[in-house]
Enzyme design. Structure first.
Site, mmCIF file in Angstrom:
data_model
loop_
_atom_site.group_PDB
_atom_site.id
_atom_site.type_symbol
_atom_site.label_atom_id
_atom_site.label_comp_id
_atom_site.label_asym_id
_atom_site.label_seq_id
_atom_site.Cartn_x
_atom_site.Cartn_y
_atom_site.Cartn_z
ATOM 1 N N ASP A 133 0.866 -1.174 0.000
ATOM 2 C CA ASP A 133 0.000 0.000 0.000
ATOM 3 C C ASP A 133 0.908 1.230 0.000
ATOM 4 O OD1 ASP A 133 -1.985 1.858 0.247
ATOM 5 O OD2 ASP A 133 -2.715 1.172 2.206
ATOM 6 N N ARG A 145 3.511 0.608 2.938
ATOM 7 C CA ARG A 145 3.499 -0.602 3.748
ATOM 8 C C ARG A 145 3.525 -1.835 2.862
ATOM 9 N NH1 ARG A 145 -1.352 0.092 7.385
ATOM 10 N NH2 ARG A 145 -2.237 0.914 5.462
ATOM 11 N N ASN A 172 -6.173 1.326 -7.808
ATOM 12 C CA ASN A 172 -6.398 2.577 -7.086
ATOM 13 C C ASN A 172 -6.670 2.253 -5.614
ATOM 14 O OD1 ASN A 172 -8.583 4.210 -5.836
ATOM 15 N ND2 ASN A 172 -8.354 5.475 -7.648
ATOM 16 N N ASP A 173 -6.008 2.975 -4.706
ATOM 17 C CA ASP A 173 -6.083 2.602 -3.279
ATOM 18 C C ASP A 173 -7.503 2.591 -2.708
ATOM 19 O OD1 ASP A 173 -6.143 5.363 -3.420
ATOM 20 O OD2 ASP A 173 -4.325 5.678 -2.226
ATOM 21 N N GLU A 230 -14.852 7.845 -8.757
ATOM 22 C CA GLU A 230 -14.382 8.970 -7.932
ATOM 23 C C GLU A 230 -15.556 9.575 -7.159
ATOM 24 O OE1 GLU A 230 -11.606 10.024 -6.998
ATOM 25 O OE2 GLU A 230 -10.181 9.106 -8.390
#
Ligand SMILES: [Zn+2]
Length: 321
Positions: free
Chosen positions: A12, A19, A114-115, A164
Protein backbone atom coordinates in the site's frame (compact mmCIF):
# COMPACT_ATOMS: atom_id res chain seq x y z
CA UNK A 1 2.06 -20.49 8.95
CA UNK A 2 2.44 -23.84 7.28
CA UNK A 3 5.33 -24.33 4.91
CA UNK A 4 2.99 -25.22 2.06
CA UNK A 5 0.51 -22.37 2.51
CA UNK A 6 0.19 -20.04 -0.48
CA UNK A 7 0.81 -16.38 0.24
CA UNK A 8 0.27 -12.98 -1.35
CA UNK A 9 2.51 -9.94 -1.17
CA UNK A 10 0.45 -6.78 -0.64
CA UNK A 11 1.79 -3.24 -0.87
CA UNK A 12 0.00 0.00 0.00
CA UNK A 13 1.77 3.14 -1.24
CA UNK A 14 0.61 6.36 0.39
CA UNK A 15 1.82 9.94 0.21
CA UNK A 16 3.46 9.75 3.65
CA UNK A 17 4.13 6.07 4.19
CA UNK A 18 4.27 2.81 2.32
CA UNK A 19 3.50 -0.60 3.75
CA UNK A 20 4.22 -4.12 2.60
CA UNK A 21 2.72 -7.29 3.99
CA UNK A 22 2.62 -11.01 3.50
CA UNK A 23 -1.01 -12.08 3.53
CA UNK A 24 -2.57 -15.53 3.47
CA UNK A 25 -5.68 -16.14 1.32
CA UNK A 26 -7.92 -15.81 4.40
CA UNK A 27 -6.76 -12.23 4.83
CA UNK A 28 -4.47 -12.85 7.77
CA UNK A 29 -1.37 -10.67 7.72
CA UNK A 30 1.61 -12.87 8.64
CA UNK A 31 4.40 -10.29 8.23
CA UNK A 32 4.51 -6.56 7.68
CA UNK A 33 6.97 -3.73 7.15
CA UNK A 34 6.53 0.00 6.93
CA UNK A 35 8.62 2.86 5.54
CA UNK A 36 8.33 6.59 4.97
CA UNK A 37 7.55 7.29 1.29
CA UNK A 38 9.47 10.57 1.20
CA UNK A 39 8.27 11.29 -2.32
CA UNK A 40 10.09 14.64 -2.20
CA UNK A 41 13.40 12.77 -2.53
CA UNK A 42 12.41 11.70 -6.03
CA UNK A 43 10.80 8.67 -7.63
CA UNK A 44 13.88 6.45 -7.67
CA UNK A 45 14.75 6.95 -4.00
CA UNK A 46 11.16 6.33 -2.91
CA UNK A 47 10.86 3.23 -5.10
CA UNK A 48 14.10 1.83 -3.71
CA UNK A 49 12.85 2.28 -0.16
CA UNK A 50 9.54 0.58 -0.95
CA UNK A 51 11.17 -2.29 -2.86
CA UNK A 52 13.44 -2.86 0.14
CA UNK A 53 10.47 -3.52 2.45
CA UNK A 54 8.90 -5.81 -0.16
CA UNK A 55 12.12 -7.84 -0.24
CA UNK A 56 12.08 -7.89 3.57
CA UNK A 57 8.58 -9.40 3.82
CA UNK A 58 9.47 -11.87 1.07
CA UNK A 59 12.45 -13.04 3.10
CA UNK A 60 13.49 -16.51 1.98
CA UNK A 61 10.01 -17.74 1.07
CA UNK A 62 10.23 -19.76 -2.15
CA UNK A 63 8.65 -18.01 -5.13
CA UNK A 64 6.35 -20.98 -5.85
CA UNK A 65 4.45 -20.17 -2.68
CA UNK A 66 3.69 -16.58 -3.72
CA UNK A 67 0.49 -16.13 -5.75
CA UNK A 68 1.38 -12.60 -6.79
CA UNK A 69 2.08 -9.08 -5.71
CA UNK A 70 -0.83 -6.63 -5.33
CA UNK A 71 -0.26 -2.90 -5.09
CA UNK A 72 -2.64 -0.22 -3.84
CA UNK A 73 -1.47 3.15 -5.14
CA UNK A 74 -3.02 6.62 -5.33
CA UNK A 75 -4.83 7.35 -8.60
CA UNK A 76 -5.11 8.29 -11.31
CA UNK A 77 -3.68 5.05 -12.65
CA UNK A 78 -4.28 2.45 -15.33
CA UNK A 79 -5.23 -0.72 -13.44
CA UNK A 80 -4.68 -3.02 -16.43
CA UNK A 81 -1.24 -1.79 -17.46
CA UNK A 82 -0.27 -0.87 -13.90
CA UNK A 83 0.85 2.62 -14.90
CA UNK A 84 0.62 5.49 -12.40
CA UNK A 85 -0.29 8.96 -13.74
CA UNK A 86 0.96 11.80 -11.55
CA UNK A 87 -1.12 11.50 -8.35
CA UNK A 88 -1.26 14.78 -6.38
CA UNK A 89 0.39 13.20 -3.31
CA UNK A 90 3.22 11.47 -5.21
CA UNK A 91 4.85 14.32 -7.12
CA UNK A 92 7.01 13.13 -10.01
CA UNK A 93 5.36 9.70 -10.33
CA UNK A 94 4.19 10.45 -13.85
CA UNK A 95 3.53 7.65 -16.35
CA UNK A 96 5.37 5.29 -14.01
CA UNK A 97 5.08 1.70 -15.32
CA UNK A 98 5.02 0.13 -11.86
CA UNK A 99 3.70 -3.25 -13.01
CA UNK A 100 6.43 -3.69 -15.60
CA UNK A 101 9.19 -2.46 -13.26
CA UNK A 102 8.17 -4.71 -10.40
CA UNK A 103 7.53 -7.82 -12.47
CA UNK A 104 11.14 -7.49 -13.55
CA UNK A 105 12.37 -6.74 -10.02
CA UNK A 106 10.52 -9.50 -8.18
CA UNK A 107 9.81 -12.08 -10.89
CA UNK A 108 6.18 -12.29 -9.74
CA UNK A 109 2.87 -11.37 -11.38
CA UNK A 110 2.05 -7.79 -10.29
CA UNK A 111 -1.42 -6.23 -10.12
CA UNK A 112 -2.00 -2.54 -9.42
CA UNK A 113 -5.18 -0.79 -8.30
CA UNK A 114 -6.40 2.58 -7.09
CA UNK A 115 -6.08 2.60 -3.28
CA UNK A 116 -9.69 3.62 -2.54
CA UNK A 117 -10.98 1.06 -5.06
CA UNK A 118 -8.88 -1.62 -3.41
CA UNK A 119 -10.07 -0.61 0.06
CA UNK A 120 -13.58 -1.30 -1.27
CA UNK A 121 -12.41 -4.67 -2.57
CA UNK A 122 -10.73 -5.41 0.78
CA UNK A 123 -13.90 -4.61 2.74
CA UNK A 124 -15.85 -6.74 0.26
CA UNK A 125 -13.65 -9.81 0.66
CA UNK A 126 -12.48 -9.57 4.27
CA UNK A 127 -14.33 -6.77 6.05
CA UNK A 128 -17.77 -5.25 6.56
CA UNK A 129 -18.98 -6.31 3.10
CA UNK A 130 -18.30 -10.05 3.17
CA UNK A 131 -20.87 -11.96 1.15
CA UNK A 132 -22.54 -8.77 -0.16
CA UNK A 133 -22.63 -8.68 -3.98
CA UNK A 134 -23.64 -5.04 -4.40
CA UNK A 135 -21.96 -2.41 -2.26
CA UNK A 136 -20.51 1.08 -2.28
CA UNK A 137 -17.57 2.13 -0.13
CA UNK A 138 -16.54 5.68 0.74
CA UNK A 139 -13.46 6.76 2.63
CA UNK A 140 -13.76 10.13 4.36
CA UNK A 141 -10.41 11.56 5.40
CA UNK A 142 -8.19 14.31 3.92
CA UNK A 143 -9.93 13.52 0.65
CA UNK A 144 -12.92 11.41 -0.27
CA UNK A 145 -12.48 8.31 -2.38
CA UNK A 146 -14.27 5.07 -2.83
CA UNK A 147 -15.23 2.10 -4.86
CA UNK A 148 -18.32 0.34 -6.09
CA UNK A 149 -18.77 -3.43 -6.21
CA UNK A 150 -21.40 -4.53 -8.72
CA UNK A 151 -22.43 -8.18 -8.81
CA UNK A 152 -19.36 -9.13 -6.79
CA UNK A 153 -16.91 -7.30 -9.03
CA UNK A 154 -15.07 -4.03 -8.63
CA UNK A 155 -16.37 -1.45 -11.11
CA UNK A 156 -13.43 -0.02 -13.10
CA UNK A 157 -14.96 1.96 -15.96
CA UNK A 158 -13.68 2.42 -19.52
CA UNK A 159 -10.30 3.85 -18.54
CA UNK A 160 -10.13 2.22 -15.11
CA UNK A 161 -10.91 5.52 -13.40
CA UNK A 162 -14.22 4.60 -11.73
CA UNK A 163 -15.46 5.57 -9.20
CA UNK A 164 -14.38 8.97 -7.93
CA UNK A 165 -17.15 9.34 -5.37
CA UNK A 166 -15.44 12.39 -3.85
CA UNK A 167 -15.96 14.28 -7.09
CA UNK A 168 -19.68 13.76 -7.41
CA UNK A 169 -21.34 17.15 -7.68
CA UNK A 170 -23.49 17.62 -4.58
CA UNK A 171 -23.88 21.42 -4.72
CA UNK A 172 -24.03 22.55 -8.35
CA UNK A 173 -23.28 26.20 -7.49
CA UNK A 174 -21.02 25.47 -4.55
CA UNK A 175 -17.33 26.14 -3.92
CA UNK A 176 -14.62 25.17 -6.42
CA UNK A 177 -12.84 21.88 -5.84
CA UNK A 178 -9.11 21.42 -6.49
CA UNK A 179 -10.07 19.06 -9.34
CA UNK A 180 -11.40 22.14 -11.17
CA UNK A 181 -15.08 21.28 -10.92
CA UNK A 182 -17.60 22.97 -8.62
CA UNK A 183 -19.40 21.66 -5.55
CA UNK A 184 -17.73 18.23 -5.33
CA UNK A 185 -18.49 16.11 -2.27
CA UNK A 186 -14.81 16.29 -1.30
CA UNK A 187 -14.60 20.08 -1.17
CA UNK A 188 -17.73 20.15 1.03
CA UNK A 189 -17.28 17.24 3.40
CA UNK A 190 -13.67 15.98 3.63
CA UNK A 191 -11.34 16.75 6.56
CA UNK A 192 -10.15 20.13 5.23
CA UNK A 193 -13.76 21.33 4.74
CA UNK A 194 -14.61 20.35 8.30
CA UNK A 195 -11.42 22.02 9.56
CA UNK A 196 -12.21 25.22 7.62
CA UNK A 197 -15.53 25.56 9.43
CA UNK A 198 -13.87 24.70 12.72
CA UNK A 199 -11.42 27.56 12.18
CA UNK A 200 -14.27 29.97 11.46
CA UNK A 201 -16.10 28.87 14.61
CA UNK A 202 -12.97 29.25 16.73
CA UNK A 203 -12.24 32.67 15.27
CA UNK A 204 -15.76 33.84 16.09
CA UNK A 205 -15.51 32.43 19.62
CA UNK A 206 -18.44 30.08 19.03
CA UNK A 207 -16.83 26.77 19.90
CA UNK A 208 -15.57 26.29 23.48
CA UNK A 209 -14.96 22.62 22.64
CA UNK A 210 -12.50 23.37 19.83
CA UNK A 211 -10.89 26.09 21.94
CA UNK A 212 -10.38 23.60 24.76
CA UNK A 213 -8.43 21.35 22.36
CA UNK A 214 -6.22 23.85 20.52
CA UNK A 215 -6.43 27.16 22.41
CA UNK A 216 -6.29 29.99 19.90
CA UNK A 217 -4.01 28.16 17.47
CA UNK A 218 -6.04 28.28 14.26
CA UNK A 219 -3.45 26.23 12.38
CA UNK A 220 -4.00 23.27 14.73
CA UNK A 221 -7.67 22.92 13.86
CA UNK A 222 -7.99 19.76 11.76
CA UNK A 223 -11.00 17.69 10.81
CA UNK A 224 -9.99 15.31 13.58
CA UNK A 225 -10.03 18.13 16.18
CA UNK A 226 -13.56 19.13 15.14
CA UNK A 227 -14.66 15.49 15.39
CA UNK A 228 -13.14 15.25 18.87
CA UNK A 229 -14.90 18.44 19.99
CA UNK A 230 -18.18 17.14 18.58
CA UNK A 231 -17.81 13.86 20.45
CA UNK A 232 -17.09 15.82 23.63
CA UNK A 233 -20.46 17.53 23.19
CA UNK A 234 -19.56 20.86 21.58
CA UNK A 235 -22.75 22.05 19.86
CA UNK A 236 -21.10 23.99 17.04
CA UNK A 237 -18.67 21.16 16.25
CA UNK A 238 -21.66 18.83 16.10
CA UNK A 239 -23.35 21.19 13.64
CA UNK A 240 -20.24 21.22 11.46
CA UNK A 241 -20.16 17.43 11.46
CA UNK A 242 -23.85 17.30 10.64
CA UNK A 243 -23.30 19.60 7.69
CA UNK A 244 -20.61 17.25 6.36
CA UNK A 245 -22.95 14.32 7.04
CA UNK A 246 -25.64 16.09 5.00
CA UNK A 247 -23.43 16.27 1.91
CA UNK A 248 -22.14 12.72 2.39
CA UNK A 249 -25.77 11.60 2.67
CA UNK A 250 -26.66 13.45 -0.55
CA UNK A 251 -23.72 11.78 -2.30
CA UNK A 252 -24.84 8.37 -1.04
CA UNK A 253 -28.38 9.02 -2.31
CA UNK A 254 -26.85 9.45 -5.77
CA UNK A 255 -24.83 6.23 -5.42
CA UNK A 256 -27.86 4.34 -4.13
CA UNK A 257 -30.00 5.49 -7.05
CA UNK A 258 -27.26 4.65 -9.57
CA UNK A 259 -26.04 1.28 -8.30
CA UNK A 260 -28.79 -0.03 -6.00
CA UNK A 261 -26.40 -1.49 -3.38
CA UNK A 262 -27.48 -3.44 -0.30
CA UNK A 263 -24.66 -1.97 1.71
CA UNK A 264 -22.82 1.33 1.97
CA UNK A 265 -19.57 1.20 3.96
CA UNK A 266 -17.98 4.33 5.40
CA UNK A 267 -14.27 4.23 6.21
CA UNK A 268 -11.40 6.70 6.59
CA UNK A 269 -10.15 8.63 9.61
CA UNK A 270 -13.04 11.10 9.82
CA UNK A 271 -15.81 8.51 9.45
CA UNK A 272 -14.25 5.99 11.82
CA UNK A 273 -13.25 8.69 14.33
CA UNK A 274 -16.74 10.20 14.40
CA UNK A 275 -18.62 6.87 14.38
CA UNK A 276 -22.35 7.22 14.97
CA UNK A 277 -22.03 11.01 15.33
CA UNK A 278 -21.53 11.01 11.55
CA UNK A 279 -23.28 7.78 10.54
CA UNK A 280 -26.60 8.53 12.20
CA UNK A 281 -27.19 11.86 10.40
CA UNK A 282 -25.91 10.31 7.14
CA UNK A 283 -28.51 7.53 7.45
CA UNK A 284 -31.21 10.08 8.20
CA UNK A 285 -30.48 12.01 5.00
CA UNK A 286 -30.27 8.87 2.86
CA UNK A 287 -33.44 7.25 4.16
CA UNK A 288 -35.31 10.54 3.91
CA UNK A 289 -34.27 11.31 0.35
CA UNK A 290 -33.72 8.03 -1.49
CA UNK A 291 -36.72 6.39 -3.13
CA UNK A 292 -38.29 3.89 -0.71
CA UNK A 293 -37.71 0.86 -2.96
CA UNK A 294 -33.95 1.50 -2.78
CA UNK A 295 -33.99 1.66 1.03
CA UNK A 296 -35.74 -1.60 1.78
CA UNK A 297 -32.60 -3.72 1.85
CA UNK A 298 -30.03 -1.04 2.47
CA UNK A 299 -27.63 -0.71 5.41
CA UNK A 300 -25.04 1.96 6.05
CA UNK A 301 -22.22 0.71 8.27
CA UNK A 302 -18.68 1.61 9.38
CA UNK A 303 -15.69 -0.05 7.69
CA UNK A 304 -14.11 -2.97 9.52
CA UNK A 305 -10.51 -3.13 8.31
CA UNK A 306 -9.16 0.25 9.46
CA UNK A 307 -5.73 1.13 8.06
CA UNK A 308 -5.33 -2.34 6.57
CA UNK A 309 -8.17 -1.96 4.04
CA UNK A 310 -5.80 -0.99 1.21
CA UNK A 311 -3.31 -3.77 1.98
CA UNK A 312 -6.01 -6.43 2.24
CA UNK A 313 -7.63 -5.05 -0.91
CA UNK A 314 -4.31 -5.43 -2.73
CA UNK A 315 -4.27 -9.07 -1.57
CA UNK A 316 -7.89 -9.51 -2.72
CA UNK A 317 -6.92 -8.05 -6.11
CA UNK A 318 -4.32 -10.79 -6.59
CA UNK A 319 -6.86 -13.48 -5.61
CA UNK A 320 -9.45 -12.05 -8.02
CA UNK A 321 -7.14 -12.59 -11.02
ZN1 LIG B 1 -13.62 17.67 -7.34
Amino acid sequence: MEASEKLIVAVDIGGTQARAALVNPDGRIVARRITATQAEEGVQAALQRIMAIVWEVLGDIPKERILGLGVAAPGPLDPWRGVIYNPPNLPGWDKLPLRELWEKEFGLPVYVGNDANLAALGEHRYGAGQGIRHLAYLTISTGIGGGVIVDGRLLLGAAGLASEVGHMTVEARGPRCKCGNIGCLEVLAAGPAIAREGVAALRQGRSPGIKALVGNDLASVTGKVVVEAALAGDAVAREILQRAAFYIGVGIVNLVHLFNPNLVILGGGIAIGAGEALLAPVREVVFQRAMPAFCQNLSIVPAALGDDAGLLGAAALVLSQ
